[in-house]
Design an enzyme around this catalytic site. Structure first.
Site: not given
Ligand code: FES
Length: 400
Positions: A89, A97, A170, A204, A357, A377, A380
């Site tokens: 790849r 890129y 995860c 949030h 915050d 999980c 898992c």
């Protein structure tokens, strides 16, 4: 979740930090500034993310680290197959890129976010100042191991491990946390430092307002008569269905962010949550972003805004996949009128206030680790997750 206790009034105070101070905090701030001048940070904010190659010659190592990370993905004979896939790849990823300027801007954005965050933290949390940010990437420099070594060298009193993924997976956040556990399995743990962690912050209110503002900016670019028809496509990195069925919390946490953003916008437009960046032959969570655009155009929809809802800064998935492959190439191919893309949070002032915050609230909280993080999980089978969570419970003095 713990950050649900954030009060709207507090948020307004963070928007106007000058109002926040009383005499005592000014005195603490003076003290912290003198420590800052002496160059010794008190609190380390470790900003954890996957990272991206800075240059084309880093692409091969970056891909090999991803493909051999057994927390990120599980392949048969991974030690052999992983490097093989990475090698195959490399050229095509290098080309991408190259097309966005020769490297990922994720380090640049993370550093800027860290600088702005620590400036604000020194103001709103003088008792834990001076704060210093440290970037810890999973697959490219600055790597987690060397960052942890630097933090120890600097002699800090406290470390906040701050995941830069708002929604927990995860494969991403979990892998970054497990890397810290792996690091300390081979060396002495600095138990003189206080440790705590922020693992997710998908709901949030200031993160929500940041995305809403980014969307409103793009909506204004459409002609008035078209504005109501624009389909808002929230696009997040997909996951293999195998991971989803193990109980990975990421899809539901991404969904939570989407609902709150649309609520903030008063459900002004049609919208959908779609998934991008699938690789390999396995089944992944859909609908995929490109398929969704194609299908909506067939339904007569012509105008779209793509929102990178799980990325806090620009990188290859926004600058190449969304901007070039979908907004530009796919838009032309399917005959869409206009596909725009909302900017990632980057250095949006509301986003910096969100980061501030989140950390300031955490520093004041008694809870050093979210109990959800300490629970695996339901399906898992990763031994590393089990051991890492036991270890984090111990270092944060919690119960796993
Ligand atoms: Fe989710 Fe291990 S795969 S905790």
């Amino acid at each position: 979740m713990w950050y649900k206790t954030v009060k709207a009034a507090r948020i307004r105070l963070f928007d106007f930090p000058g109002i926040f101070f009383n005499g005592y905090s000014k005195m603490l701030m003076k003290k912290s500034l003198s420590s800052a001048a002496s160059g010794s940070p008190k609190t380390a904010i470790m900003m954890m993310n996957m990272g991206g190659p800075q240059s084309l010659d880093q692409v091969s190592t970056y891909l090999t680290r991803i493909m051999t990370d057994t927390d990120m993905m599980q392949l048969p004979v991974q030690g052999v197959l992983g490097p093989y896939i990475a090698k195959r790849r490399t050229a095509s990823v290098q080309k991408k890129y190259d097309e966005i300027g020769g490297g990922s801007p994720i380090l640049k954005w993370t550093k800027l976010q860290g600088e702005l965050l620590c400036q604000k933290l020194d103001q709103v949390s003088p008792e834990t100042a001076p704060h210093k940010y440290y970037v810890a990437f999973r697959y490219v420099d600055p790597l987690t191991n060397s960052t942890l070594e630097q933090i120890e060298k600097d002699g800090v009193e406290r470390v906040v491990l701050f995941s830069q993924y708002p929604q927990y997976s995860c494969a991403t956040s979990g892998s970054s946390f497990n890397a810290i556990y792996n690091h300390y399995m081979n060396r002495n743990f600095p138990s003189n430092i206080k440790w705590s962690l922020i693992d997710r912050w998908s709901t949030h209110p200031l993160l929500v307002r940041t995305f809403a503002d980014r969307i409103q900016t793009e909506l204004k670019q459409f002609p008035k008569e078209k504005r109501n028809e624009v389909v808002i496509l929230f696009s997040a990195h997909s996951l293999p269905l195998k991971a989803v069925n193990r109980g990975d919390p990421y899809p539901s946490e991404v969904g939570a962010t989407v609902q709150l953003v649309m609520n903030e916008l008063g459900y002004c437009n049609p919208y959908s949550l779609v998934w991008q960046s699938k690789v390999g032959p396995l089944e992944w969570l859909g609908p995929f972003t490109d398929d969704a655009i194609r299908a909506y155009v067939k339904q007569g929809k012509k105008n779209f805004i793509l929102v990178p809802i799980a990325f806090v800064n620009e990188h290859i998935e926004t600058l190449h996949e969304l901007d070039i492959e979908y907004c530009q190439d796919l838009g032309k191919e399917v005959g869409a009128e206009c596909i725009r893309r909302a900017a990632a949070p980057n250095d949006h002032p509301l986003f910096i206030s969100a980061l501030t915050d989140i950390v300031a609230t955490h520093l004041k909280s008694e809870q050093k680790v979210n109990p959800k993080f300490l629970t695996r999980c339901p399906h898992c089978t990763n031994k590393n997750c089990y051991e890492a969570k036991q270890w984090f419970a111990k270092i944060c003095q919690a119960t796993a």
